[in-house]
Enzyme design. Structure first.
Site, PDB file in Angstrom:
ATOM      1  N   MET A  28       0.734  -1.216   0.098  1.00  0.00           N
ATOM      2  CA  MET A  28       0.042   0.053  -0.106  1.00  0.00           C
ATOM      3  C   MET A  28       1.104   1.352  -0.110  1.00  0.00           C
ATOM      4  O   MET A  28       0.467   2.460   0.472  1.00  0.00           O
ATOM      5  CB  MET A  28      -1.117  -0.149   0.937  1.00  0.00           C
ATOM      6  CG  MET A  28      -1.953  -1.115   1.209  1.00  0.00           C
ATOM      7  SD  MET A  28      -3.434  -1.207   2.059  1.00  0.00           S
ATOM      8  CE  MET A  28      -2.697  -0.708   3.683  1.00  0.00           C
ATOM      9  N   ALA A  30       3.947   3.943   0.949  1.00  0.00           N
ATOM     10  CA  ALA A  30       4.668   4.444   2.096  1.00  0.00           C
ATOM     11  C   ALA A  30       5.937   3.658   2.311  1.00  0.00           C
ATOM     12  O   ALA A  30       5.950   3.171   3.552  1.00  0.00           O
ATOM     13  CB  ALA A  30       3.690   4.678   3.456  1.00  0.00           C
ATOM     14  N   LEU A  31       6.672   3.237   1.349  1.00  0.00           N
ATOM     15  CA  LEU A  31       7.698   2.040   1.399  1.00  0.00           C
ATOM     16  C   LEU A  31       8.843   2.400   2.595  1.00  0.00           C
ATOM     17  O   LEU A  31       9.211   3.519   2.670  1.00  0.00           O
ATOM     18  CB  LEU A  31       8.122   1.944   0.274  1.00  0.00           C
ATOM     19  CG  LEU A  31       7.231   1.574  -0.956  1.00  0.00           C
ATOM     20  CD1 LEU A  31       7.911   1.190  -2.210  1.00  0.00           C
ATOM     21  CD2 LEU A  31       6.247   0.322  -0.683  1.00  0.00           C
ATOM     22  N   HIS A  35       9.480  -3.428   3.293  1.00  0.00           N
ATOM     23  CA  HIS A  35       9.143  -3.655   1.881  1.00  0.00           C
ATOM     24  C   HIS A  35      10.262  -3.827   1.052  1.00  0.00           C
ATOM     25  O   HIS A  35      10.181  -4.705   0.125  1.00  0.00           O
ATOM     26  CB  HIS A  35       8.606  -2.343   1.441  1.00  0.00           C
ATOM     27  CG  HIS A  35       7.215  -1.885   2.164  1.00  0.00           C
ATOM     28  ND1 HIS A  35       7.131  -0.839   2.795  1.00  0.00           N
ATOM     29  CD2 HIS A  35       5.871  -2.492   2.267  1.00  0.00           C
ATOM     30  CE1 HIS A  35       5.830  -0.715   3.211  1.00  0.00           C
ATOM     31  NE2 HIS A  35       5.130  -1.735   2.815  1.00  0.00           N
ATOM     32  N   GLN A  59     -10.314  -2.981   2.718  1.00  0.00           N
ATOM     33  CA  GLN A  59      -9.614  -3.419   3.841  1.00  0.00           C
ATOM     34  C   GLN A  59      -9.611  -2.594   4.968  1.00  0.00           C
ATOM     35  O   GLN A  59      -9.260  -2.914   6.018  1.00  0.00           O
ATOM     36  CB  GLN A  59      -8.385  -4.084   3.500  1.00  0.00           C
ATOM     37  CG  GLN A  59      -7.478  -3.086   3.125  1.00  0.00           C
ATOM     38  CD  GLN A  59      -5.917  -4.003   2.762  1.00  0.00           C
ATOM     39  OE1 GLN A  59      -5.799  -4.291   1.619  1.00  0.00           O
ATOM     40  NE2 GLN A  59      -4.915  -3.897   3.647  1.00  0.00           N
ATOM     41  N   LYS A 147       5.414  -9.979   9.396  1.00  0.00           N
ATOM     42  CA  LYS A 147       4.809  -8.910  10.233  1.00  0.00           C
ATOM     43  C   LYS A 147       3.208  -8.957  10.178  1.00  0.00           C
ATOM     44  O   LYS A 147       2.759  -8.808  11.296  1.00  0.00           O
ATOM     45  CB  LYS A 147       5.172  -7.658   9.870  1.00  0.00           C
ATOM     46  CG  LYS A 147       4.727  -6.632  10.672  1.00  0.00           C
ATOM     47  CD  LYS A 147       4.962  -5.014  10.497  1.00  0.00           C
ATOM     48  CE  LYS A 147       4.207  -4.469  11.048  1.00  0.00           C
ATOM     49  NZ  LYS A 147       2.855  -3.999  10.343  1.00  0.00           N
ATOM     50  N   ASP A 148       2.725  -9.257   9.231  1.00  0.00           N
ATOM     51  CA  ASP A 148       1.384  -9.402   9.086  1.00  0.00           C
ATOM     52  C   ASP A 148       0.975 -10.889   8.910  1.00  0.00           C
ATOM     53  O   ASP A 148       0.626 -11.535   7.834  1.00  0.00           O
ATOM     54  CB  ASP A 148       0.671  -8.726   8.006  1.00  0.00           C
ATOM     55  CG  ASP A 148       0.849  -7.129   7.891  1.00  0.00           C
ATOM     56  OD1 ASP A 148       0.242  -6.639   8.559  1.00  0.00           O
ATOM     57  OD2 ASP A 148       2.248  -6.799   7.475  1.00  0.00           O
ATOM     58  N   SER A 183       6.779  -0.208  10.025  1.00  0.00           N
ATOM     59  CA  SER A 183       5.363  -0.100   9.536  1.00  0.00           C
ATOM     60  C   SER A 183       5.273   1.247   9.138  1.00  0.00           C
ATOM     61  O   SER A 183       5.855   2.327   9.593  1.00  0.00           O
ATOM     62  CB  SER A 183       4.618  -0.394  10.690  1.00  0.00           C
ATOM     63  OG  SER A 183       3.209   0.182  10.489  1.00  0.00           O
ATOM     64  N   ARG A 185       2.943   2.881   9.587  1.00  0.00           N
ATOM     65  CA  ARG A 185       2.204   3.714  10.618  1.00  0.00           C
ATOM     66  C   ARG A 185       3.114   4.637  11.516  1.00  0.00           C
ATOM     67  O   ARG A 185       2.806   5.355  11.966  1.00  0.00           O
ATOM     68  CB  ARG A 185       1.109   2.961  11.149  1.00  0.00           C
ATOM     69  CG  ARG A 185       0.029   2.663  10.308  1.00  0.00           C
ATOM     70  CD  ARG A 185      -0.984   1.917  11.239  1.00  0.00           C
ATOM     71  NE  ARG A 185      -2.482   1.859  10.341  1.00  0.00           N
ATOM     72  CZ  ARG A 185      -2.787   0.837   9.245  1.00  0.00           C
ATOM     73  NH1 ARG A 185      -1.958  -0.085   9.491  1.00  0.00           N
ATOM     74  NH2 ARG A 185      -3.744   0.792   8.865  1.00  0.00           N
TER      75      ARG A 185
HETATM   76  P1  AMP Z   1       1.540  -3.022   3.390  1.00  0.00           P
HETATM   77  O1  AMP Z   1       2.286  -1.966   2.603  1.00  0.00           O
HETATM   78  O2  AMP Z   1       1.784  -2.635   5.003  1.00  0.00           O
HETATM   79  O3  AMP Z   1       0.313  -3.385   3.014  1.00  0.00           O
HETATM   80  O4  AMP Z   1       2.629  -3.900   3.396  1.00  0.00           O
HETATM   81  C1  AMP Z   1       2.896  -4.875   2.088  1.00  0.00           C
HETATM   82  C2  AMP Z   1       3.903  -6.002   2.485  1.00  0.00           C
HETATM   83  O5  AMP Z   1       5.037  -5.574   3.091  1.00  0.00           O
HETATM   84  C3  AMP Z   1       3.038  -6.963   3.515  1.00  0.00           C
HETATM   85  O6  AMP Z   1       3.360  -8.313   2.803  1.00  0.00           O
HETATM   86  C4  AMP Z   1       3.733  -6.837   4.788  1.00  0.00           C
HETATM   87  O7  AMP Z   1       3.352  -7.801   5.719  1.00  0.00           O
HETATM   88  C5  AMP Z   1       4.994  -6.497   4.329  1.00  0.00           C
HETATM   89  N1  AMP Z   1       5.653  -5.744   5.394  1.00  0.00           N
HETATM   90  C6  AMP Z   1       5.265  -4.465   6.097  1.00  0.00           C
HETATM   91  N2  AMP Z   1       5.934  -4.264   7.176  1.00  0.00           N
HETATM   92  C7  AMP Z   1       7.146  -5.163   7.090  1.00  0.00           C
HETATM   93  C8  AMP Z   1       8.239  -5.425   8.018  1.00  0.00           C
HETATM   94  N3  AMP Z   1       8.390  -4.693   8.980  1.00  0.00           N
HETATM   95  N4  AMP Z   1       8.878  -6.503   7.530  1.00  0.00           N
HETATM   96  C9  AMP Z   1       8.643  -7.462   6.548  1.00  0.00           C
HETATM   97  N5  AMP Z   1       7.594  -7.236   5.846  1.00  0.00           N
HETATM   98  C10 AMP Z   1       6.884  -6.183   6.068  1.00  0.00           C
END
Ligand code: AMP
Length: 253
Positions: A28, A30-31, A35, A59, A147-148, A183, A185
């Site tokens: 989503m 905000a890398l 990521h 979601q 993490k998720d 994260s 966030r």
């Molecule tokens: P998001 O942009 O938050 O939806 O995350 C996209 C992907 O990055 C998902 O598969 C997350 O589990 C992964 N992700 C987010 N934060 C981390 C982290 N700290 N370590 C590893 N993978 C992550």
């Protein structure tokens, strides 16, 4: 040079043009380095890496959270280029939801637990968008963060349930030096909350039980949603101010 793909047509065109294996990292935006570690793993295992950035409204069960979700496309593109991403897919809602979400993937058991108990419909939104993206991108492998953890497990089971021809690759949680899980966030934490945020990971890791971890975190003033043990992991979610954080660790003892 990275290809920027803004429509499904552009994605299809790119996909037809390349041969060899494709690794896919859906995000989503905000890398951050978390990521980046997914992208590095994808790079290692695949001839081509496709990254998607889409803040998926289905979601989010809280419109404020959706509104406040950080959007940093320019710096995201820089990180993507640095990590050798071949194509960045940035679709629009109407392209991905021509049905206006009349159709969705529903998981009837595990999606109601843990995070799902507090975010109604969240995992149906996640599974639906992941299915759509996998169908569009047609990758050989797709990379998801531990993490998720609940999300990762639900996606693995969906892939089995629908016989999808993709390998789901779990990637370890990337942490800051003080243990806080990276994260998107985290940037919304106040300096004071940022300072005490690592206690979340520390308590998950060191408390003798989920209940003890919860008690300790509450003593430190965290507003805990849940701390529970599942599949030899300790999973948790809590609020620091208005910011919701999740994390999980392997249970070592
Ligand atoms: P998001 O942009 O938050 O939806 O995350 C996209 C992907 O990055 C998902 O598969 C997350 O589990 C992964 N992700 C987010 N934060 C981390 C982290 N700290 N370590 C590893 N993978 C992550």
């Amino acid at each position: 040079m990275i290809s920027i793909l803004r429509t499904i047509e552009e994605l299809n065109h790119f996909r037809q043009k390349i041969s060899g294996t494709v690794g896919f990292v859906p995000t989503m935006g905000a890398l951050h380095e978390g990521h980046a570690s997914l992208l590095r793993q994808a790079r290692k295992q695949s001839d081509h890496v496709i990254l998607s950035i889409f803040v998926n409204p289905t979601q989010f069960n809280d419109s404020k959270d959706l509104e406040n979700y950080p959007r940093t496309l320019e710096t995201d593109q820089i990180l993507a280029e640095r990590e050798g991403v071949d194509a960045l897919f940035i679709p629009q809602y109407n392209d991905l939801y021509p049905d206006h979400y009349l159709y969705e993937v529903i998981e009837k058991k595990w999606s109601h637990l843990f995070c799902g108990a507090y975010r109604e419909g969240h995992f149906n939104g996640v599974l639906t968008i992941v299915l759509k993206l996998l169908n569009l991108v047609q990758p050989h492998s797709a990379f998801f963060g531990e993490k998720d953890y609940q999300q990762l497990r639900l996606i693995q089971e969906m892939v089995k349930a629908f016989f999808l021809k993709v390998q789901i690759v779990p990637v370890e949680t990337c942490r800051e030096a003080d243990g806080l899980a990276m994260s998107s966030r985290n940037v919304r934490l106040t300096p004071k909350d940022r300072q005490r945020a690592p206690l979340f990971h520390q308590c998950l890791k060191s408390a003798p039980s989920a209940q003890a971890a919860r008690q300790k975190l509450e003593e430190h003033g965290f507003r805990v949603e849940y701390i529970e043990d599942w599949e030899n992991r300790r999973l948790g979610a809590l609020y620091l101010g208005a910011v919701r954080l999740i994390d999980n660790v392997k249970i070592e003892h």
